[in-house]
Design a protein around this motif. Structure first.
Motif, PDB file in Angstrom:
ATOM      1  N   GLU A  74       0.811  -0.973  -0.046  1.00 41.89           N
ATOM      2  CA  GLU A  74       0.113  -0.070   0.018  1.00 41.89           C
ATOM      3  C   GLU A  74       0.754   1.282  -0.143  1.00 41.89           C
ATOM      4  O   GLU A  74       0.591   2.080  -0.603  1.00 41.89           O
ATOM      5  CB  GLU A  74      -0.860   0.105   1.265  1.00 41.89           C
ATOM      6  CG  GLU A  74      -2.214  -0.927   1.102  1.00 41.89           C
ATOM      7  CD  GLU A  74      -3.210  -1.086   2.172  1.00 41.89           C
ATOM      8  OE1 GLU A  74      -4.103  -1.658   2.075  1.00 41.89           O
ATOM      9  OE2 GLU A  74      -2.609  -0.596   3.272  1.00 41.89           O
TER      10      GLU A  74
ATOM     11  N   ARG B 212       0.895   4.393  -2.935  1.00 41.27           N
ATOM     12  CA  ARG B 212       0.840   5.796  -2.295  1.00 41.27           C
ATOM     13  C   ARG B 212       2.175   6.645  -3.131  1.00 41.27           C
ATOM     14  O   ARG B 212       1.873   7.636  -3.738  1.00 41.27           O
ATOM     15  CB  ARG B 212       0.845   5.956  -0.974  1.00 41.27           C
ATOM     16  CG  ARG B 212      -0.277   5.399  -0.106  1.00 41.27           C
ATOM     17  CD  ARG B 212      -0.160   5.536   1.511  1.00 41.27           C
ATOM     18  NE  ARG B 212      -1.329   4.640   2.054  1.00 41.27           N
ATOM     19  CZ  ARG B 212      -1.185   3.525   2.690  1.00 41.27           C
ATOM     20  NH1 ARG B 212      -0.069   3.352   3.299  1.00 41.27           N
ATOM     21  NH2 ARG B 212      -2.263   3.060   3.246  1.00 41.27           N
TER      22      ARG B 212
ATOM     23  N   SER C 152       1.646   7.253  -6.898  1.00 38.77           N
ATOM     24  CA  SER C 152       0.545   8.370  -7.071  1.00 38.77           C
ATOM     25  C   SER C 152       1.324   9.722  -7.630  1.00 38.77           C
ATOM     26  O   SER C 152       0.792  10.519  -8.120  1.00 38.77           O
ATOM     27  CB  SER C 152      -0.166   8.685  -5.969  1.00 38.77           C
ATOM     28  OG  SER C 152       0.371   9.154  -4.883  1.00 38.77           O
TER      29      SER C 152
ATOM     30  N   TYR D 196      -8.211   8.911  -1.825  1.00 35.77           N
ATOM     31  CA  TYR D 196      -8.765   7.715  -1.430  1.00 35.77           C
ATOM     32  C   TYR D 196      -8.294   6.395  -1.681  1.00 35.77           C
ATOM     33  O   TYR D 196      -7.603   6.090  -2.570  1.00 35.77           O
ATOM     34  CB  TYR D 196     -10.126   7.830  -2.118  1.00 35.77           C
ATOM     35  CG  TYR D 196     -11.166   8.842  -1.726  1.00 35.77           C
ATOM     36  CD1 TYR D 196     -12.046   8.643  -0.590  1.00 35.77           C
ATOM     37  CD2 TYR D 196     -10.837  10.424  -2.242  1.00 35.77           C
ATOM     38  CE1 TYR D 196     -12.836   9.985  -0.193  1.00 35.77           C
ATOM     39  CE2 TYR D 196     -11.534  11.380  -1.599  1.00 35.77           C
ATOM     40  CZ  TYR D 196     -12.663  11.127  -0.938  1.00 35.77           C
ATOM     41  OH  TYR D 196     -13.385  12.384  -0.477  1.00 35.77           O
ATOM     42  N   GLU D 197      -8.543   5.424  -0.662  1.00 35.36           N
ATOM     43  CA  GLU D 197      -7.937   4.046  -0.853  1.00 35.36           C
ATOM     44  C   GLU D 197      -9.068   3.061  -0.545  1.00 35.36           C
ATOM     45  O   GLU D 197     -10.109   3.184   0.281  1.00 35.36           O
ATOM     46  CB  GLU D 197      -7.061   4.220   0.376  1.00 35.36           C
ATOM     47  CG  GLU D 197      -5.969   5.029   0.117  1.00 35.36           C
ATOM     48  CD  GLU D 197      -4.883   4.852   1.101  1.00 35.36           C
ATOM     49  OE1 GLU D 197      -4.643   4.010   2.348  1.00 35.36           O
ATOM     50  OE2 GLU D 197      -3.695   5.512   1.106  1.00 35.36           O
TER      51      GLU D 197
ATOM     52  N   PHE E 225      -6.471   3.014  -5.529  1.00 35.84           N
ATOM     53  CA  PHE E 225      -6.156   4.046  -4.715  1.00 35.84           C
ATOM     54  C   PHE E 225      -6.461   5.190  -5.688  1.00 35.84           C
ATOM     55  O   PHE E 225      -6.221   5.194  -7.025  1.00 35.84           O
ATOM     56  CB  PHE E 225      -4.839   4.151  -4.263  1.00 35.84           C
ATOM     57  CG  PHE E 225      -4.342   3.360  -3.191  1.00 35.84           C
ATOM     58  CD1 PHE E 225      -5.185   2.465  -2.685  1.00 35.84           C
ATOM     59  CD2 PHE E 225      -3.196   3.611  -2.361  1.00 35.84           C
ATOM     60  CE1 PHE E 225      -4.965   1.314  -1.632  1.00 35.84           C
ATOM     61  CE2 PHE E 225      -3.178   2.852  -1.073  1.00 35.84           C
ATOM     62  CZ  PHE E 225      -3.972   1.729  -0.885  1.00 35.84           C
TER      63      PHE E 225
ATOM     64  N   SER F 140      -3.499   1.202  -9.158  1.00 36.16           N
ATOM     65  CA  SER F 140      -4.007  -0.056  -8.853  1.00 36.16           C
ATOM     66  C   SER F 140      -3.193  -1.196  -9.809  1.00 36.16           C
ATOM     67  O   SER F 140      -2.621  -0.953 -10.745  1.00 36.16           O
ATOM     68  CB  SER F 140      -5.407   0.028  -8.849  1.00 36.16           C
ATOM     69  OG  SER F 140      -5.601  -0.145 -10.507  1.00 36.16           O
TER      70      SER F 140
ATOM     71  N   LYS G  61     -10.911   6.233   3.380  1.00 37.89           N
ATOM     72  CA  LYS G  61     -10.686   4.896   3.259  1.00 37.89           C
ATOM     73  C   LYS G  61     -11.632   3.858   3.691  1.00 37.89           C
ATOM     74  O   LYS G  61     -12.288   4.074   4.474  1.00 37.89           O
ATOM     75  CB  LYS G  61      -9.374   4.834   4.316  1.00 37.89           C
ATOM     76  CG  LYS G  61      -8.671   3.570   3.963  1.00 37.89           C
ATOM     77  CD  LYS G  61      -7.425   3.646   5.049  1.00 37.89           C
ATOM     78  CE  LYS G  61      -6.610   2.121   4.965  1.00 37.89           C
ATOM     79  NZ  LYS G  61      -5.605   2.191   4.610  1.00 37.89           N
TER      80      LYS G  61
END
Ligand code: FES
Ligand code: FES
Lengths: 153, 715
Positions: B295, B299, B302, B330-331, B439, B461, B707
């Motif tokens: 994860e 991030r 991004s 957003y996750e 995400f 993703s 989230k």
């Protein structure tokens, strides 16, 4: 292995199995009644619910030896023509989607109504909490239980 | 495994195309002459004794196709649903390549095609009667399984007409009924599968028993991506009932796995044998994989530009004053399908011949001769494969994959008897492809006047297409992963959507409503953030960005009315709204919430509006939307799938819980069926739910939820 005598839907069966095997697999694979379903195997989903002396039990978590000679009722024993008030209400409310959980739901509902002829919302929630419907037919199950309680003589 | 693209295409006009093809090469007529009973088209069989059979090519998994597909044919054929026998097809050649259910496509993709099948048969029967009576066809009409003369009291049942009718040409463009004349479509008629499902008689794959059958359970690598090194079956083979222990290979998209199958006389014996089986796995470094690290990787990703999807206007050139823009991240988690019927399949290999009994969403992919169909995975000839397709105890996209079928076939090749492979709940949870996490990075900018002038949505993703096939081009957008985000009806002058690919070693799957179940959360929560920024009512903010004749606008206006949106709620209550349009359809929800004494959010009510264009069975649609909301609620607030040390941590319903009855809110469903584009039923109810709930919670707490899953217990 041991010979176990089972009384299911008022019929007697004699099967040669591991006494520790859950009742679920005895019903499905040795007696051949497939209406009782396997969903989780650990008493979490209720798909395997049958009546043991009138009480709803999780057949996936009961060793077959523990229920020898006791009165077991499966969905097939509820009626042979969908005439049980719960089954009728289930049809009127068009409850099932995939249907896989419904035998267990119906057995739980029938047991509830035999103890409590007019359950309120909280009684229904309490009796049905142990049952998962992945398709999410809960609103209809609740309505059908209320309908069945009204339809009862 | 068919790719999603491919099957959506197949399920489009394919059924009717096949039927037309059959007509032009004389198939339908030949069938009349060669066989008794005769087939008008492969989909309708009328026998001399009047028995009418309609073949349903769309597997029934709870969505209602066992009724809705035959209903379209019966409506035009002028027979009541009580008067027909419905037979589920099993991938037979004559029914074509569209024997698959997914993408909410069964009705929306075939609404006219199925009706034309019924209408053509009816026209042939009418013609046959008119010839018999020596009157014009305009003096005849069909009703209730008979053709009647308008000139006399004479009538002939369909069974009495098939011999004559069979000699006629099948009309290519039969006339369809007016909507106002419908007797079946649009009516809430009780479904024929319900009595079977209430009596325990409905047969699912797991219920099938064939003579001489044995059972198997498979021990698979606990670490995803692990490979089989060796196994020692000595202790296993001593367990009473155990017959054989063999390697079990399977394929999931581009991935290949090996497990060890314990074959026994009963499933219980097989499970006992598996308990004492010694297996060594090569974990290939995947034992170090932890979701939390991954994860973080997402991030970081991004920050990358990614691949451009939609570019309307020019987002880069838009200058917004400081303080006039909003940015958000957003996750969403991975989730399991958790069909209540675990994976299972019976396979019997007899020399060159293969017979399969199972519950599948893709019968055509099991018997088909396409390059990705089952035959290519198991090295057998498609014409030698026979399938028996059963009721499905939940699909949700899980049964678009045929991994459990391939595995059963590979086991069956190593034993003479038919073998039923049952996956336990734990197997199903830990060895099934999952819905991938997405995400989302979002940016919005306002003009000085407070008008939304730029909007950006970047999805980070793993890729679905990378998972299902070996040749995914990473320089291109994975259209499944950015599904719907570039297609929202909001009129914003500058829009940019993009995709950042993230490498992943875990197979991913389409999960009911596919990526929309995640990206809609980000998108529609962010729209709410934007509305809040300019102090506008979130529903009015949306309406103002919609063209007056857009379907989305109609849906939101209806929702506004039925949810009494303009009526202020009592103190202590809040509400939120969200909508979503994507390939499967269009739906919007308003969720009303309050806070309980123990500081927990209670969902008081959900209002849903779904736009369908045309509706076959309104009550069934309501059932579907109620269920969609329950499923979306599970995904919104219950634990997803996580991976620690390479293993899926969750195993069963105790640690991967589902919503239960006492947690289910009151739901009110409204259907729009006033014409227009025909849209799907099975999936559209999911995507707007989580954002509508999160927006409702914001309205009451002032805290933005970014989230999933999120807790209803407030801190
Ligand atoms: S199978 Fe027994 S409770 Fe789930
Ligand atoms: S109807 Fe599908 S699980 Fe309940």
């Amino acid at each position: 292995m041991a010979i176990i005598n089972l009384k299911i839907n008022s019929k007697e069966y004699s099967i040669d199995v591991d006494p520790q095997m859950p009742l679920l697999w005895a019903i499905r694979d040795f007696v051949g009644l497939k209406g009782t379903k396997y969903g989780c195997g650990i008493a979490q989903c209720g798909a395997c619910t049958v009546h043991l002396n009138g009480q709803p039990v999780r057949s996936c978590s009961l060793p077959v030896a523990a229920v020898a000679n006791k009165n077991i009722t499966t969905i097939e024993g509820l009626s042979d023509d969908n005439s049980h008030p719960v089954q009728k209400a289930w049809i009127e409310e068009q409850v099932p989607q995939c249907g896989y959980c419904q035998s267990g739901q119906i057995m739980a509902a029938a047991a509830l109504l035999s103890k409590n002829a007019s359950p309120n919302d909280a009684d229904i929630d309490a009796a049905m909490q142990g049952h998962i419907c992945r398709c999410g037919t809960y609103p209809r199950i609740k309505r059908a239980i209320k309908k069945a309680s009204e339809n009862k003589p | 495994m068919v790719s999603r693209r491919q099957f959506i295409k197949n399920t489009g006009k394919a059924s009717f195309a096949l039927w037309l093809g059959a007509t032009s090469n004389g198939f339908a007529n030949a069938a009349f002459i060669t066989y008794a009973p005769s087939n008008f088209t492969p989909f309708v069989k009328i026998e001399k004794n009047g028995k009418i059979t309609i073949f349903n090519t769309k597997p029934e998994m709870g969505q209602g196709t066992f009724q809705s597909v035959p209903a379209l044919i019966a409506e035009e054929l002028e027979v009541s649903l009580d008067a027909i026998t419905i037979v589920q097809t099993s991938g037979e050649k004559q029914f074509g390549g569209g024997q698959a259910a997914g993408g909410s496509s069964s009705i929306r993709g075939n609404y006219d095609a199925y009706r034309k099948i019924g209408a053509a048969a009816k026209e042939m029967l009418i013609k046959a009667a008119s010839v018999k009576w020596g009157i014009g066809i305009e003096s005849c009409y069909a009703e209730n399984g008979s053709v009647h003369s308008k000139l006399s009291k004479e009538h002939l049942s369909y069974g009495d007409l098939i011999e004559e009718a069979s000699k006629l040409e099948v009309p290519k463009e039969p006339k369809l009924k007016n909507k106002s004349d419908f007797k079946i479509i649009g009516k809430s008629i009780q479904r024929p599968d319900v009595p079977l499902k209430v009596s325990g008689k409905a047969e699912y794959g797991i219920d099938v028993e064939v003579p001489n059958m044995v059972y198997a359970t498979v021990f698979r690598s606990p670490v995803i991506g692990g490979t089989l090194k060796s196994f020692d079956a000595d202790a296993t083979l001593k367990i009473p009932g155990v017959i054989k222990v063999v390697e079990a290979k399977t394929t999931v998209g581009k991935y290949q796995y090996s497990g060890v199958a314990v074959i026994a006389k009963s499933y219980w014996s097989a499970l006992q044998g598996r308990k004492v089986l010694k297996v060594e796995w090569e974990t290939n470094g995947y034992e170090n994989f932890n979701l939390s690290d991954y994860e973080n990787k997402l991030r970081n990703l991004s920050k990358e530009t990614g691949v451009l999807d939609k570019n309307i206007g020019n987002v880069e050139s838009v200058k917004t004053e400081p303080g006039n823009s909003v940015e958000s991240f957003y996750e969403t988690p991975m989730v399991a399908h958790h069909t209540l019927e675990p994976m299972n399949c019976i396979a019997h290999v007899n020399g060159e011949m293969l017979t399969i009994w199972t519950s599948t969403q893709v019968p055509s992919a099991i018997t088909g001769s396409g390059p990705n169909d089952l035959h290519s995975q198991i090295g057998m000839k498609p014409e030698n494969i026979t399938l028996h397709s059963k009721f499905i105890g939940g699909g949700f996209g899980r049964r678009l994959y045929t991994d459990y079928v391939i595995e059963a076939v590979n086991i069956a090749k190593q034993i003479e008897q038919p073998v039923k492979v049952i996956w336990s709940r734990e197997d199903t949870t830990q060895h099934s492809a999952v819905r991938p996490m997405t995400f989302s990075q979002l940016k919005g900018g306002f003009s000085k006047e407070g008008e939304l002038i730029s909007f950006q949505h970047k999805v980070i993703s793993p890729s679905y297409f990378d998972s299902v096939g070996p040749n995914f081009d990473k320089t291109k957008v994975d259209a499944i992963m950015i599904e719907g985000i570039g297609e929202q009806a909001y009129q914003i002058p500058n829009i940019k959507t993009s995709y950042v690919y993230a490498d992943f070693h875990v197979p991913v799957a389409a999960w009911r409503s596919v990526t929309s179940s995640t990206v809609a959360f980000a998108h529609e929560c962010f729209i709410d953030e934007l509305a809040h920024k300019v102090k506008k009512d979130p529903l009015d903010f949306r309406l103002q960005m919609l063209d007056k004749d857009s379907d989305t606008k109609r849906v939101l206006l209806k929702l506004k009315e039925v949810s009494n949106w303009d009526k202020p709620l009592p103190k202590g209550k809040g509400r939120g709204v969200a909508q979503w349009e994507f390939f499967a359809g269009l739906c919007a929800h308003v969720v009303e919430v309050s806070v309980t004494k123990d500081n927990t959010i209670k969902i008081d009510k959900v209002y849903a509006v779904i736009d369908l264009g045309e509706v076959v069975n309104p009550d069934n649609v309501k059932n579907q939307i109620e269920g969609s909301i329950v499923m979306a609620l599970t995904a919104a607030i219950k634990t997803g799938i996580t991976i620690e040390n390479g293993k899926i941590k969750q195993s069963n319903f105790h640690d991967n819980p589902m919503i239960r009855m006492h947690e289910t809110p009151e739901i009110e469903v409204h259907i729009l069926a006033d014409g227009g584009k025909i849209k799907g039923v099975g999936e559209p109810g999911l995507p707007p739910f989580a954002p509508a709930l999160a927006n409702a919670i914001f309205s009451i707490t002032g805290k933005r939820i970014k989230k999933m899953p999120f807790d209803l217990k407030l801190s």
